[in-house]
Design a protein around this motif. Structure first.
Motif, PDB file in Angstrom:
ATOM      1  N   ILE A 294       0.843  -1.204   0.000  1.00  0.00           N
ATOM      2  CA  ILE A 294       0.000   0.000   0.000  1.00  0.00           C
ATOM      3  C   ILE A 294       0.873   1.247   0.000  1.00  0.00           C
ATOM      4  O   ILE A 294       2.068   1.184   0.299  1.00  0.00           O
ATOM      5  CB  ILE A 294      -0.949   0.025   1.223  1.00  0.00           C
ATOM      6  N   ALA A 295       0.267   2.366  -0.325  1.00  0.00           N
ATOM      7  CA  ALA A 295       1.023   3.623  -0.398  1.00  0.00           C
ATOM      8  C   ALA A 295       1.427   4.078   0.986  1.00  0.00           C
ATOM      9  O   ALA A 295       0.641   4.029   1.931  1.00  0.00           O
ATOM     10  CB  ALA A 295       0.167   4.694  -1.061  1.00  0.00           C
ATOM     11  N   PRO A 296       2.685   4.554   1.156  1.00  0.00           N
ATOM     12  CA  PRO A 296       3.136   5.069   2.456  1.00  0.00           C
ATOM     13  C   PRO A 296       2.318   6.289   2.872  1.00  0.00           C
ATOM     14  O   PRO A 296       1.800   7.018   2.033  1.00  0.00           O
ATOM     15  CB  PRO A 296       4.602   5.446   2.198  1.00  0.00           C
ATOM     16  N   ALA A 297       2.274   6.519   4.172  1.00  0.00           N
ATOM     17  CA  ALA A 297       1.526   7.671   4.693  1.00  0.00           C
ATOM     18  C   ALA A 297       2.100   8.984   4.179  1.00  0.00           C
ATOM     19  O   ALA A 297       1.351   9.930   3.911  1.00  0.00           O
ATOM     20  CB  ALA A 297       1.547   7.643   6.221  1.00  0.00           C
ATOM     21  N   ALA A 298       3.419   9.039   4.024  1.00  0.00           N
ATOM     22  CA  ALA A 298       4.072  10.286   3.600  1.00  0.00           C
ATOM     23  C   ALA A 298       3.715  10.677   2.181  1.00  0.00           C
ATOM     24  O   ALA A 298       3.876  11.835   1.790  1.00  0.00           O
ATOM     25  CB  ALA A 298       5.583  10.153   3.737  1.00  0.00           C
TER      26      ALA A 298
END
Length: 300
Positions: A294-298
């Protein structure tokens, strides 16, 4: 569905890597016992085959995801593009070649043991773990920051595998009554290794979080951050169990061995604790498999 398949393949891949690294790093555990020798002779073969199959599955799931559907796997042009023109495809292909070599080395070890064979197997397992850092989120970063992130990620993975990979061999060693004295010695020796692994995980995890999470608030407000927080909780549980082994259970076993009467209860406590560590470690690997997909939070 394809994302679920990718996560499942990544999870199996991580578990197999831990077993493979452990099979080489701790191959001499219980070498005087025939049962343990057979187990440790088979583990490099089984785990390396599983690493290879999982690696192929991860690549296939990635290609299917890029193509948007399962039928994309029948497109040779897409396979060629991913393998030849993307960093992920090229590095992952190199890893699969290493995995094939690891299977051959494992078969050689099972038939004819030797220090050189073991060292080659350990280097291959280490390379398979390290190269993951050049195929995940860390590979996106550029410049000096990107290099720092990849090095930190590689060290983070190695530290985790060193720790988790030791748990199954420790359990096997404790399962055989005649190897209780060796188990007490190995556990004492592993304390320093375990401490280095924990410190490495803390430092490199902080660096990775700087790049991937961004702000403390993201640990609560994003899916990536919440999963990372769950991983940290599982890690804390592993540290707590390992501390119990270090300061209570392992010394109790060592004392009973010194007294000449091995306590079944001390062995049982250690086995329960290490089994708990292993369960938490496997759960950590499951969370890591999800985080990588999944896409990183940043980035949000």
């Amino acid at each position: 569905m394809m994302e679920t398949g990718l996560i499942a393949a990544r999870f199996v891949h991580y578990v197999a890597l831990a077993a493979l690294f452990g099979s080489w790093a701790y191959a001499e555990f219980g070498s005087a016992d025939a049962t343990l020798r057979r187990r440790f002779g088979r583990l490099p073969v089984a785990s390396s085959i599983l690493v290879l199959l999982a690696s192929i599955t991860v690549l296939a799931a990635t290609i299917a995801g890029l193509g948007g559907e399962i039928s994309s796997l029948s497109d040779p042009a897409l396979w060629a593009t991913v393998i030849a023109e993307t960093d992920f495809g090229m590095i992952w292909s190199i890893r699969m070649v290493i995995a094939v070599g690891a299977v051959a080395v494992g078969i050689n070890w099972a038939a004819r043991r030797g220090a050189a064979t073991r060292m080659v197997g350990l280097v291959m397992a280490g390379a398979l773990v390290t190269l993951i850092a050049w195929t995940g989120h860390a590979a996106i970063e550029e410049g000096a920051g990107g290099q720092l992130h990849r090095i930190a990620d590689a060290l983070h993975l190695i530290a985790a595998i060193v720790w988790i990979g030791a748990l199954l061999p420790m359990l096997w060693l404790l399962a055989v009554p005649s190897t209780a004295p060796e188990a007490a010695l190995r556990l004492t020796q592993f304390h320093a290794v375990g401490l280095i692994a924990v410190l490495t995980l803390l430092v490199t995890g902080t660096i990775n979080s700087y790049f991937l999470v961004g702000t403390p608030e993201a640990l609560v407000t994003t899916t990536y951050g919440q999963l990372l927080a769950a991983k940290l909780a599982l890690f804390a549980g592993m540290v707590a169990l390992a501390s119990g082994n270090r300061f209570r259970h392992a010394p109790a076993l060592a004392r009973s061995v010194s007294a000449g009467v091995v306590s079944d209860e001390s062995v049982a406590r250690l086995r329960r604790s290490i089994r708990g560590e292993m369960i938490l470690g496997v759960l950590v690997l499951a969370v890591v498999a999800i985080l990588g997909a999944i896409a990183p939070a940043a980035s949000s």
